[in-house]
Motif scaffolding. Structure first.
Motif, PDB file in Angstrom:
ATOM      1  N   CYS A 130       0.844  -1.187   0.000  1.00 40.41           N
ATOM      2  CA  CYS A 130       0.000   0.000   0.000  1.00 40.41           C
ATOM      3  C   CYS A 130       0.885   1.245   0.000  1.00 40.41           C
ATOM      4  N   SER A 131       0.571   2.192  -0.878  1.00 39.66           N
ATOM      5  CA  SER A 131       1.379   3.406  -0.947  1.00 39.66           C
ATOM      6  C   SER A 131       1.175   4.303   0.270  1.00 39.66           C
ATOM      7  N   ALA A 132       0.100   4.103   1.016  1.00 44.21           N
ATOM      8  CA  ALA A 132      -0.170   4.945   2.184  1.00 44.21           C
ATOM      9  C   ALA A 132       0.431   4.366   3.467  1.00 44.21           C
ATOM     10  N   CYS A 133       0.179   3.087   3.749  1.00 41.57           N
ATOM     11  CA  CYS A 133       0.606   2.525   5.036  1.00 41.57           C
ATOM     12  C   CYS A 133       1.774   1.560   4.927  1.00 41.57           C
ATOM     13  N   GLY A 134       2.121   1.125   3.717  1.00 42.89           N
ATOM     14  CA  GLY A 134       3.253   0.227   3.538  1.00 42.89           C
ATOM     15  C   GLY A 134       2.943  -1.243   3.753  1.00 42.89           C
ATOM     16  N   GLU A 135       1.714  -1.569   4.146  1.00 46.00           N
ATOM     17  CA  GLU A 135       1.340  -2.975   4.357  1.00 46.00           C
ATOM     18  C   GLU A 135       1.304  -3.710   3.022  1.00 46.00           C
ATOM     19  N   ARG A 141      -7.235  -8.249   1.736  1.00 48.16           N
ATOM     20  CA  ARG A 141      -7.064  -6.926   2.355  1.00 48.16           C
ATOM     21  C   ARG A 141      -7.337  -5.764   1.404  1.00 48.16           C
TER      22      ARG A 141
END
Length: 162
Positions: A130-135, A141
């Motif tokens: 994910c570009s926002a949270c890195g997960e 998901r």
């Protein structure tokens, strides 16, 4: 020769990407360019591909703006192929294919190559995050929703919750 149907009439980014990158040899040609094999003869020597097919694939990648040609000799003209910004953006696709192949289609020993992160000098496994949270992004998901003016993706994928 079988002509492959174009997918540009399907409202799907994956279909449009496959029109450019989905031909059998294309990921391997791009892999070679990333590895520094930028000349026609270098790529032809590395891959068991007919020279006319390689020529067609390279021309298509140039036409689609994934590669650009740079002349390095004249009489006859000879070219090197380099990634454009669009081509560099395809790097993640190659890394995802490599990670999947290393995990699920191993050759019974170590992976053919290791990926080293030059930022932290560590061996790494490529992943989509994910570009926002890195997960790590996984099917359980993520959700999808149509953007304004777009049809709902077919077949219906996991729809956004709540």
């Amino acid at each position: 020769m079988v002509t492959r149907r174009r997918l540009d009439d399907i409202p799907c980014s994956i279909a449009r990407a496959l029109d450019v990158l989905g031909e059998w040899w294309t990921p391997l040609i791009l892999r070679d360019v990333v590895y520094g094999l930028t000349r026609f003869d270098q790529i032809a020597d590395d891959l068991p591909i007919a020279r006319n097919v390689l020529s067609t694939r390279l021309s298509s990648l140039v036409e689609h703006g994934v590669l650009e040609r740079h002349r390095y000799a004249t009489g006859p003209d000879r070219y090197e192929y380099h990634l454009t910004e669009k081509g560099r953006d395809a790097f993640g696709i190659l890394m995802a294919l490599m990670a999947w192949g290393d995990r699920w289609e191993d050759l019974g020993g170590p992976a053919p190559v290791s990926v080293l992160c030059r930022s932290c000098d560590t061996e790494t496994t490529p992943m989509v995050a994910c570009s926002a949270c890195g997960e790590a992004l996984r099917p359980d998901r993520v959700g999808v929703r149509p953007n304004l003016g777009q049809e709902t993706p077919r077949p219906r994928l996991v729809l956004e919750r709540g």
